[in-house]
Design a protein around this motif. Structure first.
Motif, PDB file in Angstrom:
ATOM      1  N   MET A   1       0.750  -1.193  -0.098  1.00 31.73           N
ATOM      2  CA  MET A   1       0.134  -0.008  -0.158  1.00 31.73           C
ATOM      3  C   MET A   1       0.844   1.253   0.068  1.00 31.73           C
ATOM      4  SD  MET A   1      -2.686   0.725   2.798  1.00 31.73           S
ATOM      5  CE  MET A   1      -3.509   2.385   3.032  1.00 31.73           C
ATOM      6  N   PRO A   2       0.820   2.266  -1.062  1.00 33.09           N
ATOM      7  CA  PRO A   2       1.556   3.210  -1.136  1.00 33.09           C
ATOM      8  C   PRO A   2       1.275   4.084   0.133  1.00 33.09           C
ATOM      9  CG  PRO A   2       0.337   3.070  -3.087  1.00 33.09           C
ATOM     10  CD  PRO A   2      -0.101   1.963  -2.146  1.00 33.09           C
ATOM     11  N   VAL A   3       2.110   5.002   0.534  1.00 33.56           N
ATOM     12  CA  VAL A   3       2.121   5.928   1.633  1.00 33.56           C
ATOM     13  C   VAL A   3       2.815   7.169   0.841  1.00 33.56           C
ATOM     14  CG1 VAL A   3       2.635   6.668   3.852  1.00 33.56           C
ATOM     15  CG2 VAL A   3       2.023   4.174   3.303  1.00 33.56           C
ATOM     16  N   VAL A   4       2.055   8.360   1.150  1.00 27.51           N
ATOM     17  CA  VAL A   4       2.498   9.442   0.588  1.00 27.51           C
ATOM     18  C   VAL A   4       2.832  10.531   1.984  1.00 27.51           C
ATOM     19  CG1 VAL A   4       2.200  11.534  -0.520  1.00 27.51           C
ATOM     20  CG2 VAL A   4       1.246   9.701  -1.479  1.00 27.51           C
ATOM     21  N   HIS A   5       4.316  10.447   1.961  1.00 26.75           N
ATOM     22  CA  HIS A   5       4.544  11.184   3.333  1.00 26.75           C
ATOM     23  C   HIS A   5       4.334  12.706   3.109  1.00 26.75           C
ATOM     24  CE1 HIS A   5       6.262   7.375   5.219  1.00 26.75           C
ATOM     25  NE2 HIS A   5       6.544   6.832   3.858  1.00 26.75           N
ATOM     26  N   ALA A   6       4.220  13.291   4.478  1.00 25.93           N
ATOM     27  CA  ALA A   6       4.172  14.925   4.325  1.00 25.93           C
ATOM     28  C   ALA A   6       4.998  15.421   3.668  1.00 25.93           C
ATOM     29  CB  ALA A   6       3.731  15.313   5.853  1.00 25.93           C
ATOM     30  N   TYR A  22      -1.810  15.279  -1.684  1.00 24.25           N
ATOM     31  CA  TYR A  22      -1.272  13.824  -1.225  1.00 24.25           C
ATOM     32  C   TYR A  22      -1.671  12.611  -2.000  1.00 24.25           C
ATOM     33  CZ  TYR A  22      -0.338  16.067   3.083  1.00 24.25           C
ATOM     34  OH  TYR A  22       0.378  16.863   4.271  1.00 24.25           O
ATOM     35  N   ALA A  23      -3.043  12.689  -2.570  1.00 20.38           N
ATOM     36  CA  ALA A  23      -3.334  11.640  -3.305  1.00 20.38           C
ATOM     37  C   ALA A  23      -3.976  12.013  -4.928  1.00 20.38           C
ATOM     38  CB  ALA A  23      -4.584  10.685  -2.891  1.00 20.38           C
ATOM     39  N   ALA A  24      -3.524  11.735  -5.877  1.00 21.80           N
ATOM     40  CA  ALA A  24      -3.740  12.141  -6.836  1.00 21.80           C
ATOM     41  C   ALA A  24      -3.358  11.038  -8.084  1.00 21.80           C
ATOM     42  CB  ALA A  24      -3.498  13.497  -7.578  1.00 21.80           C
ATOM     43  N   PRO A  25      -3.792  10.965  -9.335  1.00 21.98           N
ATOM     44  CA  PRO A  25      -3.290  10.055 -10.273  1.00 21.98           C
ATOM     45  C   PRO A  25      -1.655  10.124 -10.434  1.00 21.98           C
ATOM     46  CG  PRO A  25      -5.281  10.812 -11.157  1.00 21.98           C
ATOM     47  CD  PRO A  25      -5.102  11.724 -10.013  1.00 21.98           C
ATOM     48  N   SER A  26      -1.314  11.309 -10.353  1.00 21.99           N
ATOM     49  CA  SER A  26       0.292  11.624 -10.385  1.00 21.99           C
ATOM     50  C   SER A  26       1.083  10.903  -9.063  1.00 21.99           C
ATOM     51  CB  SER A  26       0.666  13.022 -10.511  1.00 21.99           C
ATOM     52  OG  SER A  26       0.288  13.859  -9.369  1.00 21.99           O
ATOM     53  N   HIS A  27       0.328  10.789  -7.944  1.00 23.35           N
ATOM     54  CA  HIS A  27       0.998  10.074  -6.819  1.00 23.35           C
ATOM     55  C   HIS A  27       0.494   8.448  -6.579  1.00 23.35           C
ATOM     56  CE1 HIS A  27       2.626  13.954  -5.465  1.00 23.35           C
ATOM     57  NE2 HIS A  27       1.490  14.383  -5.610  1.00 23.35           N
ATOM     58  N   GLY A  28       0.006   7.968  -7.777  1.00 25.84           N
ATOM     59  CA  GLY A  28      -0.386   6.409  -7.611  1.00 25.84           C
ATOM     60  C   GLY A  28      -1.694   6.311  -7.448  1.00 25.84           C
ATOM     61  N   LEU A  32      -9.353   8.740  -7.132  1.00 25.34           N
ATOM     62  CA  LEU A  32      -9.589   9.583  -5.956  1.00 25.34           C
ATOM     63  C   LEU A  32      -8.204  10.696  -5.978  1.00 25.34           C
ATOM     64  CD1 LEU A  32     -10.952   7.355  -3.188  1.00 25.34           C
ATOM     65  CD2 LEU A  32     -12.143   9.085  -5.105  1.00 25.34           C
ATOM     66  N   CYS A  33      -8.738  11.830  -5.402  1.00 22.91           N
ATOM     67  CA  CYS A  33      -7.748  13.014  -5.090  1.00 22.91           C
ATOM     68  C   CYS A  33      -8.267  13.288  -3.952  1.00 22.91           C
ATOM     69  CB  CYS A  33      -7.849  14.028  -6.098  1.00 22.91           C
ATOM     70  SG  CYS A  33      -7.718  13.483  -7.807  1.00 22.91           S
ATOM     71  N   ALA A  34      -6.958  13.759  -3.056  1.00 23.36           N
ATOM     72  CA  ALA A  34      -7.313  14.133  -1.693  1.00 23.36           C
ATOM     73  C   ALA A  34      -6.290  15.217  -1.364  1.00 23.36           C
ATOM     74  CB  ALA A  34      -7.118  13.087  -0.817  1.00 23.36           C
TER      75      ALA A  34
END
Length: 127
Positions: A1-6, A22-28, A32-34
């Protein structure tokens, strides 16, 4: 599970607000985007229409979200409140107070915003 760190979140400043993605297609993320939205005290947002549903969960401060011609249920959003913005709605997010305000925002990938002059914006935090 990918984790996007701050430390790896991508920051965008636009119209006097900060969008920390934090979350977008460019981040895996495939669907969804957040992002964290930070709105400075005394700020009035830019009215725009959204192509996808958005949910704003207020983390701190007080946000006044205007949907269409009036406020969301006539109530300001306070910490712990969720504001649901239907697709196709026009909205504006203001912070008339003297404290910063923030919200966690989620939407579907590919959201576009239409600004008052008719221009279309594909925010980088949704791609």
């Amino acid at each position: 599970m990918p984790v996007v760190h701050a430390a790896d979140a991508v920051i965008h400043d636009l119209h006097g607000s900060r969008f920390t993605s934090y979350a977008a297609p460019s981040h895996g993320s495939a669907e969804l985007c957040a992002w964290r939205l930070d709105v400075a005290p005394g700020s009035q947002g830019v009215t725009h229409a959204v192509s996808r549903e958005e949910i704003l969960f207020v983390l701190s401060g007080t946000l006044h979200v205007t949907l269409g011609d009036g406020p969301a249920d006539g109530q300001p959003g306070r910490p712990g409140d969720a504001i649901v913005v239907p697709p196709g709605s026009s909205l504006r997010v203001d912070n008339p107070g003297d404290e910063p305000a923030s919200a966690w925002v989620t939407t579907s990938a590919g959201l576009e915003a239409v600004l008052p002059d008719g221009s279309r914006l594909s925010p980088p935090w949704t791609r």
